[in-house]
Design a protein around this motif. Structure first.
Motif, short mmCIF file in Angstrom:
data_model
loop_
_atom_site.label_atom_id
_atom_site.label_comp_id
_atom_site.label_asym_id
_atom_site.label_seq_id
_atom_site.Cartn_x
_atom_site.Cartn_y
_atom_site.Cartn_z
N LEU A 16 39.13 16.46 -36.20
CA LEU A 16 40.26 15.54 -36.09
C LEU A 16 39.86 14.12 -36.48
O LEU A 16 40.64 13.40 -37.12
CB LEU A 16 40.85 15.57 -34.67
CG LEU A 16 41.59 16.86 -34.31
CD1 LEU A 16 42.01 16.83 -32.84
CD2 LEU A 16 42.79 17.10 -35.21
N LYS B 295 44.26 8.48 -33.10
CA LYS B 295 44.93 7.58 -34.03
C LYS B 295 45.20 6.23 -33.37
O LYS B 295 44.97 5.18 -33.97
CB LYS B 295 46.23 8.21 -34.54
CG LYS B 295 46.85 7.44 -35.68
CD LYS B 295 47.97 8.23 -36.31
CE LYS B 295 48.49 7.50 -37.53
NZ LYS B 295 49.50 8.27 -38.23
N TYR C 122 44.91 14.16 -31.46
CA TYR C 122 45.02 13.38 -32.70
C TYR C 122 45.81 12.09 -32.45
O TYR C 122 45.43 11.03 -32.94
CB TYR C 122 45.67 14.22 -33.80
CG TYR C 122 45.59 13.56 -35.15
CD1 TYR C 122 44.37 13.50 -35.83
CD2 TYR C 122 46.70 12.99 -35.75
CE1 TYR C 122 44.28 12.89 -37.06
CE2 TYR C 122 46.60 12.37 -36.99
CZ TYR C 122 45.39 12.32 -37.63
OH TYR C 122 45.29 11.70 -38.85
N LEU D 35 41.51 11.99 -39.52
CA LEU D 35 41.98 10.62 -39.33
C LEU D 35 41.30 9.67 -40.33
O LEU D 35 41.95 8.82 -40.92
CB LEU D 35 41.72 10.16 -37.88
CG LEU D 35 42.15 8.74 -37.56
CD1 LEU D 35 43.64 8.52 -37.80
CD2 LEU D 35 41.78 8.41 -36.11
#
Length: 147
Positions: free
Chosen positions: A138, A92, A88, A142
């Motif tokens: 994920l 990101k 993650y 996000l």
């Protein structure tokens, strides 16, 4: 759920290939430049070691993956508990450091994102939809956070 509500991706050269960890979008994390999210992710299994640096410098994401999958070098003892958070963190960085990727991710609206591959039933769907699809999940998490 009909197929129109799903976006399947896998190859970095295919449609939505930008979502692949092998896609050539460098990220800056932990004070270093990483060629791809794959490089970062695989290196974190060996965080702080010379081996992690070898992975960071790997010529390609495929080579980084190969190096990261070895079990000749001991991985972090708590890796299984932290790998989703590490992924993650990489995603990101990728989707906030590359605005065009952020726009692409947001353009998927509320569609289900699926890493479609027989090669992986943890990060992907296992090819038959039975996998955990953690990468897709994920990315959707996000996307929600970025909205």
């Amino acid at each position: 759920m009909n197929e129109g509500t799903r976006i399947k991706f896998y190859s970095e050269n295919g449609k939505y290939g930008e979502f692949s960890n092998f896609a050539q979008f460098p990220i800056k994390l932990k004070g270093k430049l990483w060629k791809t999210t794959e490089h970062y992710f695989q290196a974190q299994k060996f965080s702080g070691s010379e081996y992690a640096n070898k992975i960071r410098k790997a010529i390609s994401p495929m080579k980084a993956a190969e190096l990261g999958r070895t079990r000749k070098v001991k991985i972090r003892p708590n890796w299984d508990n932290m790998k989703d958070n590490v992924m993650y963190e990489a995603l990101k960085a990728k989707f906030t450091q590359h605005k065009e990727l952020q726009e692409l991710l947001l353009s998927t609206e509320d569609k289900i994102l699926v890493e479609h591959t027989e090669n992986d039933s943890y990060w992907g769907d296992g090819g038959n939809g039975q996998g955990k699809n953690r990468l897709g999940k994920l990315l959707m998490k996000l996307r929600t956070e970025l909205k």
